[in-house]
Scaffold this active site. Structure first.
Site, PDB file in Angstrom:
ATOM      1  N   SER A 132     -19.633 -27.867   9.127  1.00 36.24           N
ATOM      2  CA  SER A 132     -20.966 -27.759   9.747  1.00 36.24           C
ATOM      3  C   SER A 132     -21.321 -29.007  10.543  1.00 36.24           C
ATOM      4  CB  SER A 132     -22.041 -27.563   8.666  1.00 36.24           C
ATOM      5  OG  SER A 132     -21.747 -26.451   7.878  1.00 36.24           O
ATOM      6  N   TRP A 156      -8.842 -24.730   8.784  1.00 34.58           N
ATOM      7  CA  TRP A 156      -9.469 -23.419   9.046  1.00 34.58           C
ATOM      8  C   TRP A 156      -9.214 -22.934  10.479  1.00 34.58           C
ATOM      9  CZ3 TRP A 156     -10.894 -21.868   4.538  1.00 34.58           C
ATOM     10  CH2 TRP A 156     -11.621 -22.672   3.663  1.00 34.58           C
ATOM     11  N   THR A 313     -28.552 -21.144  24.220  1.00 34.42           N
ATOM     12  CA  THR A 313     -28.369 -21.702  22.871  1.00 34.42           C
ATOM     13  C   THR A 313     -29.239 -21.041  21.795  1.00 34.42           C
ATOM     14  OG1 THR A 313     -27.793 -23.816  23.840  1.00 34.42           O
ATOM     15  CG2 THR A 313     -28.405 -23.853  21.524  1.00 34.42           C
ATOM     16  N   GLY A 339     -20.374   5.549  -3.111  1.00 37.85           N
ATOM     17  CA  GLY A 339     -20.229   5.509  -4.570  1.00 37.85           C
ATOM     18  C   GLY A 339     -18.935   4.800  -4.943  1.00 37.85           C
ATOM     19  N   GLY A 340     -18.284   5.286  -6.009  1.00 40.86           N
ATOM     20  CA  GLY A 340     -17.052   4.657  -6.508  1.00 40.86           C
ATOM     21  C   GLY A 340     -15.953   4.634  -5.460  1.00 40.86           C
ATOM     22  N   GLU A 363     -17.980 -20.458  13.056  1.00 40.13           N
ATOM     23  CA  GLU A 363     -18.745 -20.797  14.275  1.00 40.13           C
ATOM     24  C   GLU A 363     -20.195 -21.164  13.976  1.00 40.13           C
ATOM     25  OE1 GLU A 363     -18.146 -19.332  18.100  1.00 40.13           O
ATOM     26  OE2 GLU A 363     -16.256 -18.390  17.587  1.00 40.13           O
ATOM     27  N   GLY A 364     -20.381 -21.849  12.865  1.00 37.84           N
ATOM     28  CA  GLY A 364     -21.725 -22.291  12.458  1.00 37.84           C
ATOM     29  C   GLY A 364     -22.301 -21.296  11.475  1.00 37.84           C
TER      30      GLY A 364
END
Ligand SMILES: Cc1cc2nc3c(=O)[nH]c(=O)nc-3n(C[C@H](O)[C@H](O)[C@H](O)COP(=O)(O)OP(=O)(O)OC[C@H]3O[C@@H](n4cnc5c(N)ncnc54)[C@H](O)[C@@H]3O)c2cc1C
Length: 447
Positions: A132, A156, A313, A339-340, A363-364
């Site tokens: 971050s 990463w 931004t 459901g299941g 990406e943040g």
């Protein structure tokens, strides 16, 4: 007039991407997810189909597509497989610093190459100790003669194990934070570059993620994307142009989750009727559809801002955290409708849930997007209303006196509790909160 419809050329881009996703990605998506492997031939097919690197300006031999075309493509790819979509889109992320850079000769050398040949480029700000906080980069770039020497580890990195090039952010001095950050275009075959093993992940397993180590890697000064002090802004400007695409990746995957849920709800019978007949299910589907449409509007607005030359931004951040969180809610509800069966590997919901979980992180993170948007709302946004302490609240005065305010209508507002006092002078103290006369401000008539 405001217009939300796509022109024919963009509808054509969307159609080509949809056909490619259904014909080329869908048949192999589960196989490569299970194998935990990124098939290069799939990425190469996307390139050959003209659906990769689409944002290279036509001046450099590229298609010159805008952000809007980019997000149309990513939505379609992610509707089939977020892992493939992330790895295909990663070239746009890797190329964006070069496209935004002021290094014209580097652009002339590399952008035409990426437009013509199938080459992968990854993007690296993150490290084992930071993601971050981009100003906390530790990977060091030491100037030496005409070169920089890179030392450090990036972590990463999408396509880090398979890319030909890397746009890497480093620092000339880890203590100087933003001011030291610079960026380089590096050939991954340079001496001293090592790739880590593919990091095992919860989802998006068909997208390669790896660490990249730089051990005394010599980078010529000609490969500088941003000199020291300009790297941080380059990274942030890159994110402003790529975060809307992360929103569209999330919404593409969520759209499929909704479609599968509708299909299933129309077929599954419980208590003698199809579950689609229950309002609880219908309401879930209504909310899924509403969230997808809302998210897409925000993503398209960010793309429109960027393509019109505005700074995207803030809208990009809102689009990212709204879409990625909405997508998570959608896939969760869709799985519930199954459901299941939703929890098994025999239906696509479990893969969608695993894949979608990533979008609020890379990406943040959502938290970082909230910091960006709250910073704007609290410091840059221009309010329409006057400050609270200047609010006259003239309900006691009435319109007749307001039009010809006289002495008897003078109003004083207690800045602590908001009480309005009428009279020539403020009271000795406030009759509600007991704050002294000095806490009163004259709010009527305006001076
Ligand atoms: C599969 C995958 C692919 C990726 N691809 C790339 C890539 O190609 N290139 C690249 O450079 N990076 C990539 N990343 C890294 C990614 O961008 C980071 O994981 C992300 O930015 C978060 O950083 P972090 O993991 O170090 O978390 P940290 O920064 O350690 O944060 C941990 C938690 O604290 C929260 N937090 C941090 N600061 C604050 C704050 N000020 N206020 C409130 N909360 C805060 C975060 O939101 C998070 O929830 C990838 C990550 C993954 C998982």
């Amino acid at each position: 007039m405001l217009n939300f419809s796509l022109p024919p050329e963009q509808i054509e881009v969307q159609k080509r991407a949809r056909e490619f996703a259904l014909n080329e990605l869908l048949p192999v998506a589960w196989y490569f997810d299970e194998k935990n492997e990124t098939p290069l031939f799939v990425l190469e097919k996307a390139f050959n189909a003209g659906l990769m690197n689409t944002d290279i300006p036509d001046k450099y031999g590229g298609k010159g597509y805008g952000m809007l075309e980019g997000i149309l493509l990513t939505e379609e790819f992610a509707a089939v497989c977020s892992g493939f979509a992330t790895s295909i889109f990663d070239n746009s992320l890797g190329l964006e610093p070069l496209i935004l850079s002021n290094n014209e000769s580097l652009k002339e050398e590399f952008l035409p190459k990426f437009a013509k040949e199938f080459k992968l480029i990854c993007f690296a700000t993150s490290e084992p100790t930071m993601g971050s906080d981009v100003s906390g980069i530790r990977c060091e770039a030491k100037p030496e003669g005409n070169d920089y020497i890179l030392n450090g580890t990036k972590y990463w990195i999408t396509n880090g194990g398979i890319a030909d090039y890397i746009s890497v952010f480093a620092t000339v001095d880890p203590k100087s934070q933003h001011e030291g950050i610079c960026a380089f275009l590096v050939d991954m075959n340079s001496e001293g570059v090592s790739r880590g093993k593919h990091i095992p992940k919860l989802g998006q397993r068909a997208s390669n993620t790896a660490g990249v180590n730089f051990n005394n890697v010599r980078v010529p000064k000609e490969h500088v994307l941003a000199p020291p002090g300009e790297g941080f802004a380059l990274a942030m400007n890159t994110f402003s142009r790529t975060r809307p695409a992360v929103g569209s990746l999330a919404i593409g995957a969520a759209r499929s989750a909704m479609e599968f849920a509708i299909d299933y709800a129309k077929k599954r019978r419980v208590f003698g009727t199809k579950i689609a007949n229950y309002q609880a299910i219908q309401f879930k589907i209504a909310e899924m559809y509403q969230k997808i449409e809302t998210a897409r509007l925000l993503i398209w607005k960010a793309a429109w801002e960027s393509d019109s030359g505005m700074d995207p931004t803030i809208t990009a951040s809102m689009a990212k955290f709204y879409s990625t969180e909405a997508a998570l809610e959608i896939v969760n509800d869709a799985l519930q409708i199954f459901g299941g069966y939703g929890y098994t590997k025999m239906f696509p919901l479990e893969k969608l849930l695993r894949d979608i979980r990533l979008f609020t992180i890379y990406e943040g993170t959502s938290e970082i997007q909230r910091l960006i948007v709250s910073g704007h709302a609290m410091h840059a946004y221009q309010p329409v209303m006057p400050p609270l302490e200047d609010l006259p609240l003239l309900k006691d005065i009435g319109p007749d006196k307001m039009s010809s305010p006289g002495k008897e209508t003078t109003a004083w507002r207690c800045r602590m509790c908001g009480h309005i006092h009428h009279g020539e002078a403020p009271p000795d103290h406030c009759p509600y909160c007991f704050f002294p006369e000095s806490s009163f401000k004259k709010v009527w008539p305006k001076e």
